[in-house]
Design an enzyme around this catalytic site. Structure first.
Site, PDB file in Angstrom:
ATOM      1  N   ARG A 143       0.803  -1.228   0.000  1.00  0.00           N
ATOM      2  CA  ARG A 143       0.000   0.000   0.000  1.00  0.00           C
ATOM      3  C   ARG A 143       0.837   1.278   0.000  1.00  0.00           C
ATOM      4  NH1 ARG A 143      -4.002  -1.093   4.797  1.00  0.00           N
ATOM      5  NH2 ARG A 143      -2.567  -2.830   5.173  1.00  0.00           N
ATOM      6  N   TYR A 170      30.114  35.137  -4.682  1.00  0.00           N
ATOM      7  CA  TYR A 170      30.455  33.730  -4.508  1.00  0.00           C
ATOM      8  C   TYR A 170      31.858  33.654  -3.927  1.00  0.00           C
ATOM      9  CZ  TYR A 170      31.994  29.009  -5.313  1.00  0.00           C
ATOM     10  OH  TYR A 170      32.499  27.758  -5.105  1.00  0.00           O
TER      11      TYR A 170
HETATM   12 CA    CA Z   1      -0.610  -3.979   9.190  1.00  0.00          CA
END
Ligand code: CA
Ligand code: UD1
Length: 456
Positions: A17, A366
């Protein structure tokens, strides 16, 4: 209690997931991957050994976290939490107490685990539980008529009248090794998920007349598992709230604790003030009275007493002595060392540069691979040309030098103490001390020149 404690961390689930190419337990929470948080918490219990059960992705996990002092166990197939714990049991002696943690439950606190361990009888089990208003998806704690724990029933295996049970299994539990080994060997996968379920051991323990206790976690947040990106984001907020509470407790003023993120270890002096939208990463020391304005990112750096980091500045691997001022909109890159009261102003980038006390680089410059003395003034738009396309070269500037605006210092080059460099100079040779150096075309005025006019 921690006499013969073995901790098994389950991290072999697929984590689909998350929709990631990487194992779930490597997802970042604060400064570390999830799994490292769990192992760090496990370490506080001073166990005999920590076993981490990995499945697919074990190579990636070991590449990222191979330095952890754990026993890496492989579960070839994700056949269920019971099968995962069984994979670790070979390395665990019978007289051990086994604590099961999840690699994707990173927020559990040491004190909660200590409590769980003390709750368990030496020959029994203890399960960390919590109550949820919406328990769907979790294993439920099923109790007998006397109120004792009878079993854990997984969500998919619940009878209709068990669905309303709100007391759930967080997954974290303690069991005596010898019994656990026996129960695990007797598990079957005859259930709705077709898996060997660790949770089936509870009914077996009850049948064997082993004491089983449910220990409710003090806070729900710490038991939260991470299954998707939303869970990960929620966990990050919980983690950040803890880190910000630490800062507040240490005496830091946070204009809005919800808008400061800490991903590392921060040491602070007194009266530090941090404005909104600040990210602090790695090892950081903030001295007394340091003020970090809005929108700054600070990584692995030391800001000395009285320092001020003005809005929208990035400071990385840098060391600022006392009372320095940097920004707004400055980029202080690795290897920058600023002396007392040095100032770096807007749109200035520094890298691998030591800047002496009271030296000022205030606008649009710079400064890379450079050593600047004390009291130097660098005008607007000065550039150290440190890179010839192949190699980096050093620029050295002596004390009290003045470099006029828009000069290019073509390294390697040296400017003597007290030297003045006229504006617009392209310096390619050493500039002697206390003298004016300049390269400049003569200025001309053109007679009879007319500015073009628009036709109306
Ligand atoms: Ca789980
Ligand atoms: C599990 C519990 C459930 C509990 C829930 C809490 C079981 C059978 N169920 O369910 O009671 O309410 O956690 O979140 O234990 N893992 C492996 N190998 C495997 C399967 C899982 O290492 O073969 C690891 C996963 O990486 C994860 C943990 O075990 O860290 C839990 O697995 P997961 O599939 O999330 O269990 P749930 O079904 O959510």
């Amino acid at each position: 209690m921690t006499d013969n404690l073995h901790i098994v961390v389950l991290a072999a689930g697929s984590g689909t997931r998350m929709g990631s190419a990487h194992p779930k337990v490597l997802a970042p929470l604060g400064e570390w991957p999830l799994l490292r948080h769990v192992v760090a918490t496990a370490e506080t219990l001073e166990p005999t050994q920590i076993h981490v059960v990995c499945g697919a992705g074990v190579e990636q996990i070991r590449t990222a976290l191979g330095y952890l002092a754990v026993n890496w166990v492989e579960q070839p197939q994700p056949l269920g939490t019971g099968d995962a714990v069984a994979a670790a049991m070979d390395a665990i002696p019978d007289h051990a107490q086994v604590l099961v943690l999840y690699g994707d439950v990173p927020l559990v606190r040491p004190r909660t685990l200590t409590h769980l361990l003390t709750t368990a009888a030496s020959d029994g089990m203890a399960i960390l539980t919590t109550e949820l208003a919406e328990p769907a998806g979790y294993g439920r704690i099923v109790r007998d008529a006397a109120g004792g724990v009878a079993a854990i029933v997984e969500d998919k295996d619940l009878a209709a009248d068990q669905r309303t049970i709100r007391e759930i299994n967080t997954g974290l539990m303690v069991a005596p090794a010898a019994h656990l080994r026996d129960w695990l060997a007797r598990l079957s996968n005859d259930n709705a998920q077709g898996e060997y379920l660790l949770t089936d051991c509870i009914a077996m323990a009850v049948a064997d007349h082993r004491p089983v206790v449910a220990d409710p976690a003090e806070t729900v947040a710490e038991t939260q598992g991470i299954n998707d990106r939303r869970d990960l984001a929620c966990a990050e907020r919980v983690y950040q709230q803890r880190r910000n509470d630490d800062l507040l407790a240490a005496g830091v003023t946070l204009r809005d604790p919800a808008r400061v993120d800490v991903r590392g270890r921060i040491e602070v002096g007194r009266d530090v003030l941090i404005d909104v939208d600040v990210v602090l990463e790695g090892e950081i020391t903030l001295g007394d009275g340091v003020h970090i304005e809005a929108g700054c990112v600070i990584r692995h750096s030391v800001i000395g007493d009285g320092g001020r980091v003005m809005a929208h500045t990035v400071v990385e691997h840098a060391h600022l002595a006392t009372e320095c001022q940097v920004g707004p909109f400055a980029r202080i890159r690795p290897g920058t060392e600023l002396g007392h009261r040095a100032r770096i102003g807007n749109f200035v980038e520094t890298k691998n540069a030591s800047v002496g006390a009271s030296t000022k680089v205030n606008h649009l410059s710079y400064v890379g691979d450079a050593a600047l003395g004390t009291g130097v003034n660098i005008g607007a738009g000065v550039i150290t040309c440190n890179y010839d396309g192949a190699n980096k070269h050093v620029t050295t500037i002596g004390d009290d030098a003045f470099v006029g605006s828009n000069s290019e210092l073509v390294a390697p080059v040296e400017i003597g103490a007290g030297a003045t460099i006229a504006a617009g100079t392209t310096l390619t040779k050493a500039a002697p001390p206390n003298q004016l150096s300049l390269t400049r075309k003569e200025q001309v005025a053109v007679d009879n020149w007319r500015r073009p006019k628009k036709n109306r």
